[in-house]
Design a protein around this motif. Structure first.
Motif, PDB file in Angstrom:
ATOM      1  N   LEU A   1       0.825  -1.205   0.000  1.00 53.90           N
ATOM      2  CA  LEU A   1       0.000   0.000   0.000  1.00 53.90           C
ATOM      3  C   LEU A   1       0.862   1.260   0.000  1.00 53.90           C
ATOM      4  N   ARG A   2       1.956   1.237   0.757  1.00 54.53           N
ATOM      5  CA  ARG A   2       2.870   2.395   0.765  1.00 54.53           C
ATOM      6  C   ARG A   2       3.492   2.598  -0.608  1.00 54.53           C
ATOM      7  N   LEU A   3       3.837   1.499  -1.261  1.00 50.91           N
ATOM      8  CA  LEU A   3       4.426   1.587  -2.602  1.00 50.91           C
ATOM      9  C   LEU A   3       3.427   2.198  -3.578  1.00 50.91           C
ATOM     10  N   ARG A   4       2.184   1.784  -3.486  1.00 48.33           N
ATOM     11  CA  ARG A   4       1.146   2.359  -4.352  1.00 48.33           C
ATOM     12  C   ARG A   4       0.962   3.846  -4.076  1.00 48.33           C
ATOM     13  N   ASP A   5       1.044   4.239  -2.800  1.00 49.83           N
ATOM     14  CA  ASP A   5       0.877   5.653  -2.448  1.00 49.83           C
ATOM     15  C   ASP A   5       1.956   6.517  -3.096  1.00 49.83           C
ATOM     16  N   GLN A   6       3.096   5.920  -3.416  1.00 51.85           N
ATOM     17  CA  GLN A   6       4.189   6.656  -4.043  1.00 51.85           C
ATOM     18  C   GLN A   6       4.106   6.620  -5.563  1.00 51.85           C
ATOM     19  N   GLY A   7       3.021   6.044  -6.089  1.00 53.34           N
ATOM     20  CA  GLY A   7       2.790   6.109  -7.524  1.00 53.34           C
ATOM     21  C   GLY A   7       3.081   4.846  -8.309  1.00 53.34           C
ATOM     22  N   CYS A   8       3.586   3.816  -7.661  1.00 44.78           N
ATOM     23  CA  CYS A   8       3.876   2.568  -8.371  1.00 44.78           C
ATOM     24  C   CYS A   8       2.579   1.782  -8.574  1.00 44.78           C
ATOM     25  N   LYS A   9       2.351   1.334  -9.794  1.00 43.07           N
ATOM     26  CA  LYS A   9       1.177   0.525 -10.099  1.00 43.07           C
ATOM     27  C   LYS A   9       1.490  -0.946  -9.812  1.00 43.07           C
ATOM     28  N   VAL A  10       0.645  -1.576  -9.024  1.00 47.03           N
ATOM     29  CA  VAL A  10       0.887  -2.957  -8.607  1.00 47.03           C
ATOM     30  C   VAL A  10      -0.219  -3.851  -9.151  1.00 47.03           C
TER      31      VAL A  10
ATOM     32  N   LEU B   1      -1.284  -5.872 -18.294  1.00 48.35           N
ATOM     33  CA  LEU B   1      -2.152  -4.949 -17.565  1.00 48.35           C
ATOM     34  C   LEU B   1      -1.321  -3.962 -16.749  1.00 48.35           C
ATOM     35  N   ALA B   2      -0.276  -4.453 -16.092  1.00 44.56           N
ATOM     36  CA  ALA B   2       0.602  -3.568 -15.309  1.00 44.56           C
ATOM     37  C   ALA B   2       1.248  -2.521 -16.203  1.00 44.56           C
ATOM     38  N   ALA B   3       1.656  -2.928 -17.400  1.00 42.06           N
ATOM     39  CA  ALA B   3       2.269  -1.989 -18.345  1.00 42.06           C
ATOM     40  C   ALA B   3       1.272  -0.903 -18.750  1.00 42.06           C
ATOM     41  N   ARG B   4       0.039  -1.291 -19.001  1.00 42.88           N
ATOM     42  CA  ARG B   4      -0.974  -0.308 -19.396  1.00 42.88           C
ATOM     43  C   ARG B   4      -1.260   0.665 -18.259  1.00 42.88           C
ATOM     44  N   LEU B   5      -1.377   0.148 -17.043  1.00 46.85           N
ATOM     45  CA  LEU B   5      -1.679   1.015 -15.902  1.00 46.85           C
ATOM     46  C   LEU B   5      -0.572   2.037 -15.662  1.00 46.85           C
ATOM     47  N   ALA B   6       0.686   1.634 -15.933  1.00 50.67           N
ATOM     48  CA  ALA B   6       1.822   2.528 -15.704  1.00 50.67           C
ATOM     49  C   ALA B   6       2.237   3.289 -16.952  1.00 50.67           C
ATOM     50  N   ASP B   7       1.466   3.134 -18.042  1.00 52.06           N
ATOM     51  CA  ASP B   7       1.757   3.814 -19.306  1.00 52.06           C
ATOM     52  C   ASP B   7       3.143   3.435 -19.826  1.00 52.06           C
ATOM     53  N   LEU B   8       3.444   2.128 -19.786  1.00 48.41           N
ATOM     54  CA  LEU B   8       4.692   1.600 -20.323  1.00 48.41           C
ATOM     55  C   LEU B   8       4.421   0.909 -21.660  1.00 48.41           C
ATOM     56  N   ASP B   9       5.488   0.665 -22.402  1.00 47.53           N
ATOM     57  CA  ASP B   9       5.380  -0.020 -23.683  1.00 47.53           C
ATOM     58  C   ASP B   9       4.985  -1.470 -23.425  1.00 47.53           C
ATOM     59  N   GLU B  10       3.766  -1.823 -23.766  1.00 43.13           N
ATOM     60  CA  GLU B  10       3.232  -3.148 -23.457  1.00 43.13           C
ATOM     61  C   GLU B  10       4.009  -4.262 -24.137  1.00 43.13           C
ATOM     62  N   GLU B  11       4.554  -4.010 -25.315  1.00 42.09           N
ATOM     63  CA  GLU B  11       5.260  -5.051 -26.065  1.00 42.09           C
ATOM     64  C   GLU B  11       6.715  -5.209 -25.620  1.00 42.09           C
ATOM     65  N   ARG B  12       7.345  -4.107 -25.255  1.00 44.51           N
ATOM     66  CA  ARG B  12       8.792  -4.149 -24.998  1.00 44.51           C
ATOM     67  C   ARG B  12       9.163  -4.170 -23.519  1.00 44.51           C
ATOM     68  N   CYS B  13       8.234  -3.846 -22.648  1.00 41.14           N
ATOM     69  CA  CYS B  13       8.552  -3.748 -21.220  1.00 41.14           C
ATOM     70  C   CYS B  13       8.558  -5.134 -20.577  1.00 41.14           C
TER      71      CYS B  13
END
Length: 270
Positions: A67-76, A213-225
């Motif tokens: 929960l603390r990690l999420r509060d700092q902006g990391c998508k879990v 799904l994690a890549a999409r939530l964090a706006d990362l490259d879904e194919e390359r990440c």
């Protein structure tokens, strides 16, 4: 150099695996890995859970750290493997989203506390315990005698308090009413498909689906990440020898019984 290393991680995804019973050693390894996720500023975490649950306090500490990690902006995003039950569910509901295999064994929301009453066996072989204690309940769950009515009521109160904490965490994590959670939080297990119908998981799919799904939530490259696995369990010296997998499994079972005995557990124990 360290600054560049952390900056690079901002476009990458971390992965942590929780496998087997959740105990003190699991907590130490996972919390250390979560601190690394925080320090390297990973924008996303893929949490792979393949666990029947475990000790209450250790599950709660991992849950709080997530929960603390999420509060700092990391998508879990949690990915449920073969089994993610009891304490595994408790840890999972700290994620932004949960992806489960349709056939995953999950649920088992509840608390169990077991002791051993060996009084008849000890009597037969002529062994007696002599106990000096400071209070009436100091030797509660002692293996040389049965529980009294008062002791059973005391332990039930402890279990009820722990159960309420579990229900509250699931209700808050899954945005469900507590009355709905209590309607199925009676220790029963579900398939991943059933859990989705109950609102315990968001999507059905494998770990790859959870990664995307994690890549999409964090706006990362879904194919390359691709995820970077952190906090890997230490390799055992004899693990590559013939029969080592069976020996390792037996060791894990024995260690689990010894480490978890006499403790309230959020754990699926068939």
């Amino acid at each position: 150099m360290g600054w560049l290393w952390r900056r690079k991680s901002k476009r990458r995804m971390a992965r942590i695996e929780i496998e087997g019973a959740i105990s003190g050693s699991t907590r130490q390894r996972v919390l250390k890995a979560l601190r690394e996720v925080q320090e390297r500023e990973f924008p996303a975490l893929l949490l792979r859970i393949d666990s029947p649950g475990g000790t209450v306090g250790d599950s709660q500490e991992i849950h709080a750290a997530l929960l603390r990690l999420r509060d700092q902006g990391c998508k879990v995003v949690a990915s449920f493997g073969n089994i993610s039950a009891s304490g595994g569910v408790y840890v999972g509901v700290a994620a932004d989203a949960i992806v489960s295999n349709p056939g995953t064994i999950t649920g088992s929301i509840g608390v169990i506390l077991r002791g051993n009453n060996l009084s008849e066996l000890l009597q037969k072989i002529g062994i007696r315990f002599e106990t000096v204690k400071s209070g009436a309940y100091k030797d509660i769950l002692s293996p040389d005698r049965a529980l009294s009515t008062e002791e059973r009521a005391l332990l039930q109160s402890l279990i009820d308090s722990s159960y309420d904490q579990f229900v509250t965490a699931v209700a808050e994590g899954r945005n469900l009413e507590q009355t709905k959670v209590r309607s199925f939080a009676d220790g029963r297990v579900f398939s991943g498909a059933q859990a989705k119908d109950l609102g315990l998981v968001d999507e059905l799919g494998d770990e790859e689906a959870a990664r995307r799904l994690a890549a999409r939530l964090a706006d990362l490259d879904e194919e390359r990440c691709k995820p970077v696995t952190l906090g890997k369990p230490r390799k055992r010296l004899l693990q590559n020898l013939p029969g080592s997998r069976l020996l390792t499994k037996l060791e894990q079972v024995l260690n689990t019984e010894l480490e978890l005995s006499g403790q309230p557990l959020w754990m699926h124990r068939p």
